[in-house]
Design a protein around this motif. Structure first.
Motif, PDB file in Angstrom:
ATOM      1  N   ARG A   3      51.595 125.883  35.853  1.00  0.00           N
ATOM      2  CA  ARG A   3      52.801 125.801  36.280  1.00  0.00           C
ATOM      3  C   ARG A   3      52.745 125.603  37.588  1.00  0.00           C
ATOM      4  N   VAL A   4      53.696 124.857  38.327  1.00  0.00           N
ATOM      5  CA  VAL A   4      54.002 125.093  39.552  1.00  0.00           C
ATOM      6  C   VAL A   4      55.622 124.928  39.217  1.00  0.00           C
ATOM      7  N   TRP A   5      55.822 125.408  41.076  1.00  0.00           N
ATOM      8  CA  TRP A   5      56.679 125.173  41.307  1.00  0.00           C
ATOM      9  C   TRP A   5      57.449 124.158  42.701  1.00  0.00           C
ATOM     10  N   ILE A   6      58.762 123.654  42.099  1.00  0.00           N
ATOM     11  CA  ILE A   6      59.089 122.692  43.036  1.00  0.00           C
ATOM     12  C   ILE A   6      60.119 122.315  43.891  1.00  0.00           C
ATOM     13  N   VAL A   7      60.167 122.788  44.464  1.00  0.00           N
ATOM     14  CA  VAL A   7      61.348 122.732  45.829  1.00  0.00           C
ATOM     15  C   VAL A   7      62.396 121.286  45.742  1.00  0.00           C
TER      16      VAL A   7
END
Length: 62
Positions: A3-7
């Motif tokens: 998973r990734v976290w996108i700003v």
């Protein structure tokens, strides 16, 4: 990587992606650090990887 976290900013003239991170802590710190780049502030959200749209008709909205 699962998973990734996108700003991102999803409103107004600065709408777009500002960064992609491998953990929530870094994403949150970055969103706070550069929040002045958006009049409405920045958000961050988690996305599973791989993430695909294959129907070629779906609208992506954050």
């Amino acid at each position: 990587m699962n998973r990734v976290w996108i700003v991102f900013d999803d409103e107004g003239p600065t709408a777009g992606i500002f960064g992609v991170f491998d953990n929530a802590v870094d994403a949150e710190e970055y969103a706070e650090k550069v929040s002045e780049m958006s009049p409405t502030g920045l958000k961050f959200s988690e996305f599973e990887v791989p993430w695909r749209i294959t129907d070629r008709s779906t609208t992506i909205a954050m």
